[in-house]
Design a protein around this motif. Structure first.
Motif, mmCIF file in Angstrom:
data_model
loop_
_atom_site.group_PDB
_atom_site.id
_atom_site.type_symbol
_atom_site.label_atom_id
_atom_site.label_comp_id
_atom_site.label_asym_id
_atom_site.label_seq_id
_atom_site.Cartn_x
_atom_site.Cartn_y
_atom_site.Cartn_z
ATOM 1 N N LEU A 87 0.969 -1.294 -0.117
ATOM 2 C CA LEU A 87 -0.175 -0.054 -0.004
ATOM 3 C C LEU A 87 0.984 1.295 -0.066
ATOM 4 C CD1 LEU A 87 -2.851 -0.920 2.382
ATOM 5 C CD2 LEU A 87 -3.303 -0.397 -0.048
ATOM 6 N N SER A 88 1.978 1.308 0.620
ATOM 7 C CA SER A 88 2.701 2.344 0.811
ATOM 8 C C SER A 88 3.420 2.663 -0.561
ATOM 9 C CB SER A 88 3.726 2.354 2.168
ATOM 10 O OG SER A 88 5.082 2.305 1.501
ATOM 11 N N ALA A 89 3.880 1.815 -1.185
ATOM 12 C CA ALA A 89 4.543 1.693 -2.368
ATOM 13 C C ALA A 89 3.492 2.202 -3.438
ATOM 14 C CB ALA A 89 4.968 0.348 -2.786
ATOM 15 N N ALA A 90 2.293 1.928 -3.292
ATOM 16 C CA ALA A 90 1.281 2.129 -4.339
ATOM 17 C C ALA A 90 0.875 3.390 -4.254
ATOM 18 C CB ALA A 90 -0.325 1.445 -3.906
ATOM 19 N N ARG A 91 0.976 4.086 -3.122
ATOM 20 C CA ARG A 91 0.776 5.547 -2.753
ATOM 21 C C ARG A 91 2.025 6.285 -3.363
ATOM 22 N NH1 ARG A 91 -2.748 7.828 0.258
ATOM 23 N NH2 ARG A 91 -1.199 9.096 1.442
ATOM 24 N N ALA A 92 3.129 5.726 -3.395
ATOM 25 C CA ALA A 92 4.522 6.519 -3.405
ATOM 26 C C ALA A 92 4.616 6.514 -5.123
ATOM 27 C CB ALA A 92 5.496 5.765 -3.039
ATOM 28 N N ARG A 93 3.860 5.893 -5.678
ATOM 29 C CA ARG A 93 4.222 5.572 -7.205
ATOM 30 C C ARG A 93 3.511 7.020 -7.977
ATOM 31 N NH1 ARG A 93 1.394 0.233 -9.423
ATOM 32 N NH2 ARG A 93 -0.500 0.359 -8.404
ATOM 33 N N ARG A 152 -1.198 7.950 -10.851
ATOM 34 C CA ARG A 152 -1.310 7.026 -9.891
ATOM 35 C C ARG A 152 -2.450 6.140 -9.879
ATOM 36 N NH1 ARG A 152 -0.223 10.205 -5.215
ATOM 37 N NH2 ARG A 152 -2.554 10.180 -5.040
ATOM 38 N N HIS A 176 9.467 -3.189 -1.241
ATOM 39 C CA HIS A 176 8.318 -2.516 -1.809
ATOM 40 C C HIS A 176 8.029 -3.065 -3.083
ATOM 41 C CE1 HIS A 176 7.704 0.587 1.291
ATOM 42 N NE2 HIS A 176 8.570 0.044 1.792
ATOM 43 N N LEU A 195 4.392 -4.585 -3.730
ATOM 44 C CA LEU A 195 3.360 -3.799 -4.807
ATOM 45 C C LEU A 195 3.273 -4.559 -5.749
ATOM 46 C CD1 LEU A 195 2.009 -1.147 -5.761
ATOM 47 C CD2 LEU A 195 4.340 -0.642 -6.792
ATOM 48 N N LEU A 202 0.428 -6.682 -4.709
ATOM 49 C CA LEU A 202 -1.094 -5.930 -4.529
ATOM 50 C C LEU A 202 -1.472 -5.838 -5.678
ATOM 51 C CD1 LEU A 202 -2.775 -4.323 -2.795
ATOM 52 C CD2 LEU A 202 -1.240 -2.444 -2.987
ATOM 53 N N ILE A 228 -5.973 3.737 -1.233
ATOM 54 C CA ILE A 228 -4.778 4.345 -1.864
ATOM 55 C C ILE A 228 -4.884 5.933 -2.221
ATOM 56 C CG2 ILE A 228 -2.910 4.188 -3.679
ATOM 57 C CD1 ILE A 228 -3.836 1.211 -4.092
#
Lengths: 254, 180
Positions: free
Chosen positions: A24-30, B18, B100, B104, B107, B127
């Motif tokens: 989730l944190s990677a998804a938010r960061a991309r 995103r 990560h 990801l 996910l 997200i």
């Protein structure tokens, strides 16, 4: 209109170290890189078309539209030779490039009431997409929903330097590009050092190239476009500058 | 409320990009899809079809439709879609970054298996962190329906990516010093 209570976000409730938290944190960061973002912006500007980006967007916001690009009819008759076509091609290439610049102007005008307005995009998309040759600058029979090129006051670079930031400079240069390319060029040149250090260095160069081309100084425009490409090979404006450089070379050869 | 296209772009470009990724648009197609989203937004702004105060959900609604179009197109050439997962744009030390990326891609794989409405609810809430009212309005469904979609998606995602102690995903997971 509240529903049931919102559940805590998984990102916060997931155990630290879980794949869930990391994913989730990677998804938010991309997201897009700055270069991708600029390319996207340029792509949109081109799709909307140079003039539409100017006239359409400003009209949509109830502004007096500033001259977008290429009020070419005034310029074209001056060049009756074969070189005129090349010059026209330079303008076509620049029209698209300048649209990217045009968009920057809107950052500073945010306080205007929105008004509905049809946006004519098709002719300009074609204009912007046209491969360099031949296309006369004014799309035949299509009235530009542009834009009385406003007769500008003489631009005073000295005053500008004190009065406004780099963006305002770029906006003014862009505005006078159509009606008074010499003033636009002077504005950019007089503030060269300031602009070179700003985040609008590329836009300043694009304006300079456009102004030179408008003034009929095709060789200089081409040379400067070539320098631009060498310096900013990855710029969103690079493709068009490359085209201008190439066209200029041909013009010299022929 | 007056809104310029420029503002909309500045404010939403990253979020659109995103979200499209989260909604299953392939990385390769995201620039095109983003452009399409903004062309639609521009058109609607110009013709005054954007309800005041609902810009974010409006933009998200456009993302949903565009993402759905692109996903449909992608199905026709799915053989090309096996590619490296997108890399987060943050600099990070390599081991952590690798972890990560791996998480990801897990996910993304789980999300890809969800029905589109569940996936959309999950992406928007977990997200993009919209409120549930915004989620419902972007999805064009009642809030209760949005909740049930979200919960369904969460059950699947949690079962797959589970707790660090579980082995819910069926995959071994490394956990280098995770500091979040």
């Amino acid at each position: 209109m509240n529903g049931p209570e919102s559940p805590p976000r998984l990102r916060l409730s997931a155990p630290p170290g879980s794949a869930l938290a990391a994913g989730l944190s990677a998804a938010r960061a991309r997201g897009p890189s700055d270069a991708q973002l600029r390319a996207l912006e340029a792509g949109i500007a081109v799709s909307l078309g140079a003039a539409a980006a100017g006239a359409g967007l400003s009209a949509a916001r109830g502004q007096a539209p500033a001259p977008a690009v290429a009020p070419a009819p005034a310029v074209a008759p001056v060049f009756a030779s074969a070189g005129a076509l090349k010059l026209a091609a330079v303008f076509v290439a620049l029209a698209a490039a300048a649209s990217g610049v045009t968009m920057f102007r809107y950052r500073q005008r945010r306080d205007v009431v929105q008004r509905s307005s049809p946006v004519a995009t098709a002719p300009f998309a074609r204009l912007a997409d046209a491969p360099a040759p031949a296309a006369p600058i004014a799309p035949a029979g299509q009235p530009l929903p542009v834009v009385e090129p406003r007769v500008t006051r003489a631009e005073h670079p000295g005053r500008t330097r004190h009065g406004a930031d780099e963006l305002a400079l770029i906006a003014r240069a862009q505005r006078s590009l159509a009606s008074d390319p010499a003033a636009a060029l002077a504005l950019v040149e007089d503030n060269r050092r300031l602009l070179a250090q700003s985040s609008f260095a590329q836009e300043a160069e694009v304006i300079a190239v456009a102004a030179l081309a408008r003034l009929g100084r095709t060789d200089e425009a081409a040379a400067r476009a070539a320098r631009f490409v060498a310096r900013f090979p990855d710029s969103v404006h690079a493709a068009r500058m490359r085209r201008v450089a190439a066209i200029g070379r041909d013009a010299i050869i022929n | 409320m007056s809104t310029s296209f420029r503002e909309v772009f500045d404010k939403h470009a990253r979020y659109v990009w995103r979200s499209l990724l989260g909604l299953g648009v392939h990385e390769r197609d995201v620039p095109d899809a983003s452009q399409q989203v903004f062309l639609v937004v521009h058109h609607r702004l110009a013709s005054d079809q954007v309800p005041a105060g609902a810009l974010r959900t409006f933009v998200y609604g456009v993302c949903l439709r565009v993402a759905s179009d692109f996903r449909r197109r992608a199905h026709r050439r799915h053989e090309r879609l096996v590619a490296d997962p997108p890399e987060p744009s943050q600099p990070a030390d390599q081991e952590r970054a690798a972890w990560h990326r791996q998480a990801l891609s897990q996910l993304d794989a789980v999300l890809a298996g969800l029905p589109a409405p569940q996936r959309a609810a999950f992406v928007m809430y977990e997200i993009e962190e919209l409120s549930m009212n915004e989620v419902a309005s972007a999805l064009g469904c009642p809030v209760q329906t949005a909740y049930s979609r979200l919960h369904a998606a969460r059950r699947v995602v949690m079962a797959a990516l589970g707790d660090p102690g579980d082995d819910g995903g069926g995959q071994s997971r490394r956990r280098p010093g995770e500091a979040t």
